[in-house]
Design a protein around this motif. Structure first.
Motif, PDB file in Angstrom:
ATOM      1  N   THR A  22       0.117 -21.963  30.946  1.00 61.49           N
ATOM      2  CA  THR A  22       1.266 -21.308  30.324  1.00 61.49           C
ATOM      3  C   THR A  22       1.012 -19.811  30.315  1.00 61.49           C
ATOM      4  N   PHE A  23       2.056 -19.049  30.605  1.00 63.48           N
ATOM      5  CA  PHE A  23       1.907 -17.594  30.682  1.00 63.48           C
ATOM      6  C   PHE A  23       3.188 -16.904  30.251  1.00 63.48           C
ATOM      7  N   LYS A  24       3.035 -15.635  29.898  1.00 66.94           N
ATOM      8  CA  LYS A  24       4.179 -14.771  29.624  1.00 66.94           C
ATOM      9  C   LYS A  24       4.216 -13.714  30.709  1.00 66.94           C
ATOM     10  N   ASN A  25       5.411 -13.342  31.108  1.00 66.93           N
ATOM     11  CA  ASN A  25       5.614 -12.390  32.194  1.00 66.93           C
ATOM     12  C   ASN A  25       4.795 -11.113  31.976  1.00 66.93           C
ATOM     13  N   GLY A  30      11.270 -20.363  25.425  1.00 63.15           N
ATOM     14  CA  GLY A  30      11.254 -19.032  24.830  1.00 63.15           C
ATOM     15  C   GLY A  30      10.844 -18.011  25.879  1.00 63.15           C
ATOM     16  N   GLU A  31       9.797 -17.251  25.586  1.00 67.00           N
ATOM     17  CA  GLU A  31       9.298 -16.233  26.523  1.00 67.00           C
ATOM     18  C   GLU A  31       8.174 -16.771  27.410  1.00 67.00           C
ATOM     19  N   SER A  32       7.753 -18.011  27.196  1.00 69.04           N
ATOM     20  CA  SER A  32       6.606 -18.564  27.915  1.00 69.04           C
ATOM     21  C   SER A  32       7.037 -19.494  29.045  1.00 69.04           C
ATOM     22  N   TYR A  33       6.391 -19.315  30.187  1.00 70.99           N
ATOM     23  CA  TYR A  33       6.566 -20.196  31.341  1.00 70.99           C
ATOM     24  C   TYR A  33       5.379 -21.150  31.390  1.00 70.99           C
ATOM     25  N   THR A  34       5.617 -22.365  31.879  1.00 63.15           N
ATOM     26  CA  THR A  34       4.529 -23.315  32.121  1.00 63.15           C
ATOM     27  C   THR A  34       4.640 -23.807  33.552  1.00 63.15           C
ATOM     28  N   PHE A  35       3.524 -23.693  34.278  1.00 64.47           N
ATOM     29  CA  PHE A  35       3.448 -24.176  35.651  1.00 64.47           C
ATOM     30  C   PHE A  35       2.559 -25.405  35.643  1.00 64.47           C
ATOM     31  N   THR A  36       3.070 -26.511  36.189  1.00 67.99           N
ATOM     32  CA  THR A  36       2.343 -27.778  36.216  1.00 67.99           C
ATOM     33  C   THR A  36       2.190 -28.245  37.653  1.00 67.99           C
ATOM     34  N   SER A  37       0.997 -28.729  37.980  1.00 66.52           N
ATOM     35  CA  SER A  37       0.723 -29.312  39.289  1.00 66.52           C
ATOM     36  C   SER A  37       0.069 -30.666  39.059  1.00 66.52           C
ATOM     37  N   ASN A  38       0.700 -31.730  39.559  1.00 64.99           N
ATOM     38  CA  ASN A  38       0.194 -33.094  39.403  1.00 64.99           C
ATOM     39  C   ASN A  38      -0.139 -33.700  40.756  1.00 64.99           C
TER      40      ASN A  38
END
Length: 134
Positions: free
Chosen positions: A64-67, A47-55
């Motif tokens: 998770t963030f919105k622009n 949708g409008e949300s981005y998720t950045f993952t670091s493993n």
């Protein structure tokens, strides 16, 4: 940014990252561990949300963030900050504000074969380069 979603990038090298962590006040043991791991990162969108993952073997980080919208974030070293991330073409421009009002600026610049992170806190800068990971 759409063409970079779902791609995985593995850290290949860093410049001045330990000094950057030291400037932030990160403890010795955490700095050493942070300097030794090679995390794999990924950006996804729903949708409008981005998720950045670091493993990595050291830690998994996900936010998770919105622009352009401010959100609460725990940094990899455990600090709580207010973050705002703006999507600008192939760049995620992040500003983190800590409880003292100090700012950390992180630019994540995506290209076809790599992700380059440029980090700045006060007068200390660092760069981390990630390459496409199968």
């Amino acid at each position: 940014m759409e063409q970079f979603l779902g791609k995985k990038y593995k850290l290949t090298h860093s410049e001045n990252f330990e000094e950057f962590m030291k400037a932030l006040g990160v403890g010795f043991a955490t700095r050493k561990a942070g300097s030794l791991v090679s995390p794999v990162v990924e950006l996804t969108k729903s949708g409008e949300s981005y998720t950045f993952t670091s493993n990595s073997t050291f830690k998994k980080i996900e936010f998770t963030f919105k622009n352009g919208e401010e959100f609460d974030q725990e940094t990899p070293d455990g600090r709580m900050v207010k973050s705002t991330i703006k999507v600008d073409g192939n760049t995620l421009h992040e500003i983190q504000k800590d409880a003292k009002g100090e700012q950390t600026v992180i630019d994540r610049i995506f290209s076809d074969d790599e992700l380059k992170m440029e980090l700045k806190f006060g007068n200390v800068s660092a760069t981390r380069v990630y390459k496409i990971h199968a």
